[in-house]
Design a protein around this motif. Structure first.
Motif, PDB file in Angstrom:
ATOM      1  N   UNK A 199      25.075  48.595  51.478  1.00 52.57           N
ATOM      2  CA  UNK A 199      25.041  47.673  50.276  1.00 52.57           C
ATOM      3  C   UNK A 199      25.175  46.042  50.783  1.00 52.57           C
ATOM      4  N   UNK A 200      26.288  45.967  51.466  1.00 51.67           N
ATOM      5  CA  UNK A 200      26.525  44.642  52.045  1.00 51.67           C
ATOM      6  C   UNK A 200      25.619  44.108  52.879  1.00 51.67           C
ATOM      7  N   UNK A 201      25.176  45.121  53.713  1.00 52.38           N
ATOM      8  CA  UNK A 201      24.062  44.651  55.004  1.00 52.38           C
ATOM      9  C   UNK A 201      22.931  43.992  54.269  1.00 52.38           C
ATOM     10  N   UNK A 202      22.605  45.001  53.480  1.00 51.88           N
ATOM     11  CA  UNK A 202      21.029  44.425  52.764  1.00 51.88           C
ATOM     12  C   UNK A 202      21.166  43.236  51.842  1.00 51.88           C
ATOM     13  N   UNK A 203      22.526  43.186  51.120  1.00 48.15           N
ATOM     14  CA  UNK A 203      22.977  41.927  50.514  1.00 48.15           C
ATOM     15  C   UNK A 203      22.893  40.616  51.172  1.00 48.15           C
ATOM     16  N   UNK A 204      23.504  40.634  52.418  1.00 54.41           N
ATOM     17  CA  UNK A 204      23.590  39.611  53.115  1.00 54.41           C
ATOM     18  C   UNK A 204      22.208  39.100  53.613  1.00 54.41           C
ATOM     19  N   UNK A 205      21.158  40.099  53.567  1.00 55.09           N
ATOM     20  CA  UNK A 205      19.797  39.701  54.238  1.00 55.09           C
ATOM     21  C   UNK A 205      18.823  39.214  53.201  1.00 55.09           C
ATOM     22  N   UNK A 206      19.683  38.931  51.808  1.00 59.04           N
ATOM     23  CA  UNK A 206      19.059  38.118  51.080  1.00 59.04           C
ATOM     24  C   UNK A 206      18.211  39.139  49.823  1.00 59.04           C
ATOM     25  N   UNK A 239      18.694  42.113  46.521  1.00 61.18           N
ATOM     26  CA  UNK A 239      19.400  42.252  45.392  1.00 61.18           C
ATOM     27  C   UNK A 239      19.895  43.673  45.481  1.00 61.18           C
ATOM     28  N   UNK A 240      20.951  43.967  44.995  1.00 61.90           N
ATOM     29  CA  UNK A 240      21.437  45.458  45.116  1.00 61.90           C
ATOM     30  C   UNK A 240      21.988  46.139  43.533  1.00 61.90           C
ATOM     31  N   UNK A 241      21.609  47.166  43.177  1.00 56.37           N
ATOM     32  CA  UNK A 241      21.637  47.896  42.077  1.00 56.37           C
ATOM     33  C   UNK A 241      22.343  49.176  42.632  1.00 56.37           C
ATOM     34  N   UNK A 242      23.349  49.483  41.925  1.00 59.72           N
ATOM     35  CA  UNK A 242      24.244  50.625  42.189  1.00 59.72           C
ATOM     36  C   UNK A 242      24.043  51.648  40.806  1.00 59.72           C
ATOM     37  N   UNK A 246      24.585  43.211  42.025  1.00 59.15           N
ATOM     38  CA  UNK A 246      24.109  42.624  41.180  1.00 59.15           C
ATOM     39  C   UNK A 246      23.857  43.104  39.938  1.00 59.15           C
ATOM     40  N   UNK A 247      23.990  44.528  40.002  1.00 61.82           N
ATOM     41  CA  UNK A 247      23.928  45.432  38.715  1.00 61.82           C
ATOM     42  C   UNK A 247      24.621  46.632  39.078  1.00 61.82           C
ATOM     43  N   UNK A 248      25.606  47.051  38.116  1.00 68.63           N
ATOM     44  CA  UNK A 248      25.937  48.623  38.346  1.00 68.63           C
ATOM     45  C   UNK A 248      25.603  49.200  37.075  1.00 68.63           C
ATOM     46  N   UNK A 249      24.953  50.423  37.293  1.00 70.46           N
ATOM     47  CA  UNK A 249      24.569  51.197  36.095  1.00 70.46           C
ATOM     48  C   UNK A 249      25.171  52.611  35.975  1.00 70.46           C
TER      49      UNK A 249
END
Length: 441
Positions: A178-185, A187-190, A210-213
């Motif tokens: 998640x940190x890798x793809x977030x750093x690449x610009x 958004x991350x939903x979990x 960016x969102x946790x469901x």
């Protein structure tokens, strides 16, 4: 200001409905609409291409005093494609279609959402899990996950990664990815059951997501445990509290069934605007839970019965997004794809069946699978124009045929429409009446 001598008429195919003194005139082909009071409805109904504007207004009590309001209504109705000018249309020699802003656009595929199932492992065994989580399976290596990230980056500058499982936090490198793809610009939903979130990892999750469901099916241990198992309710609620305390956008996802629909009001009281609702999908282990599944009408009624709950929570945003533009189909195989823990690529996270498998990233580049798969090509051809039940529906370009996966599990085909569309229709109609500003005359 309209010329009072102009001859206006209702556009071909305009749909009319009335609720609680509000009158809807909908142009399905745009799609666009106006909602008016009784006087406005009388005026629009009189637009037959023969009577002049002044004549129509004169027939109302205090007609002359309403002229400016009537002119504003007619101008708005024309702008929305509900009314057309007879002389202008005749000059176009193209009929009503020439007056509209064009049919709903057919756009080339643009990838926007990547669902990534990191693992099939799960620490719970929910009775209706559509993914049938818990069965052991192989997983992609760290290098293979990196390859997916690189491929996606080459296909689209930024996407929304939806990281799920199983329980994704059982994967030892879930947050690292998640940190890798977030750093690449991106958004991350979990998507998680929340039971593995605690003080040891919540800050790291808060920094990357960016969102946790979080899945919760009731406001108490007893209700929640009926479908999701005992002794995990308190941990899930604690996860919501921890994340909220750090300012994370956190949603509580409730799957509504026959057993817990009476608990919706208590869930609203406890979680407020964080609560999201969805009906049970009869997929995976859910196929064995027929007695839990609600019909579309029952689902709508369950939501509508609770004060403060819109039967389709995001309806206002959805209507704003499609008004004047429309949508032809769901996002599967086009704006969205789903990749399993073994590298298989599917059109969406709910269609992980062999007939929808487009390829495997271990055998073929993701970009090739996305752009050249015959499976995806066929699915991209499924739209409201090809769905028999949708083709004549006035709301077709508003709902876009809704969820193809839901119909697949209901009627056995993504190319047929089941009974649950009754919910979509009622929710969207109610949403228009409730969210659109009333034009009064």
């Amino acid at each position: 200001m309209l010329d009072g001598s102009r001859r206006l008429k209702l556009a071909e195919g305009v749909f009319y409905a009335e609720r609680g003194g509000k009158h809807l005139f909908l142009q399905p082909r745009v799609p666009d609409w106006v909602v008016v009071n009784r006087n406005g409805a009388i005026l629009l109904a009189r637009c037959d291409g023969r009577a002049a504007v002044e004549e129509m207004v004169a027939g109302l009590p205090n007609g002359k005093g309403l002229l400016s309001q009537a002119e504003a209504l007619f101008a708005e109705a024309q702008r929305r494609g509900v009314l057309v000018d007879e002389e202008v249309e005749a000059a176009r020699d193209g009929g009503v279609g020439g007056a509209l802003r064009g049919e709903v656009e057919r756009q080339r595929p643009v990838l926007g959402v990547v669902h990534l199932k990191l693992t099939n492992q799960c620490n719970l065994r929910c009775s209706y899990c559509y993914a049938e989580s818990g069965k052991p399976s192989a997983v992609l290596s760290w290098e293979e996950l990196g390859g997916i990230a690189e491929s996606v980056a080459a296909m689209s500058p930024a996407v929304e990664y939806v990281i799920s499982g199983g329980e994704p936090l059982l994967h030892p490198r879930a947050l690292e990815f998640a940190e890798r793809v977030k750093a690449a610009g991106n958004t991350v939903h979990l998507l998680t059951n929340g039971t593995l979130i605690d003080e040891t990892n919540v800050e790291r999750i808060a920094a990357v997501a960016d969102l946790v469901k979080i899945s919760l099916d009731g406001s108490s241990e007893a209700v929640h445990a009926a479908t999701r198992g005992k002794n995990n309710f308190a941990r899930a609620v604690r996860a919501v509290e921890l994340l909220a305390g750090l300012g994370v956008k956190v949603q509580v996802a409730m799957t509504v069934t026959r057993e817990n629909r009476g608990d919706i009001a208590a869930m609203v009281e406890r979680f407020g605007s964080r609560l999201t609702l969805q009906p049970l999908f009869k997929a995976g282990r859910g196929r064995e839970e027929d007695e839990l599944a609600l019909t579309g009408v029952e689902y709508y009624e369950a939501l509508a019965a609770v004060e403060g709950v819109a039967p389709m929570g995001a309806v206002a945003r959805t209507l704003a997004a499609v008004r004047g533009r429309g949508t032809r189909r769901c996002a599967m195989a086009e704006r969205e794809i789903s990749i399993s823990e073994t590298g298989d690529v599917y059109p969406c996270q709910l269609l992980h069946a062999e007939e929808f498998r487009a390829g495997n990233v271990r055998e073929r580049p993701l970009a090739e699978i996305y752009s050249e798969s015959p499976v995806f090509e066929r699915l991209r051809g499924v739209s409201v124009e090809t769905l028999g039940k949708c083709s004549g529906c006035e709301l077709r370009y508003i709902c876009g045929g809704a969820c193809r996966a839901r119909d697949f599990y209901e009627v056995g085909s993504v190319e047929a429409v089941g009974e649950f569309c009754a919910y979509e229709r009622e929710a969207f109609l109610s949403g228009i009446f409730e969210s659109v500003e009333l034009v009064e005359v």
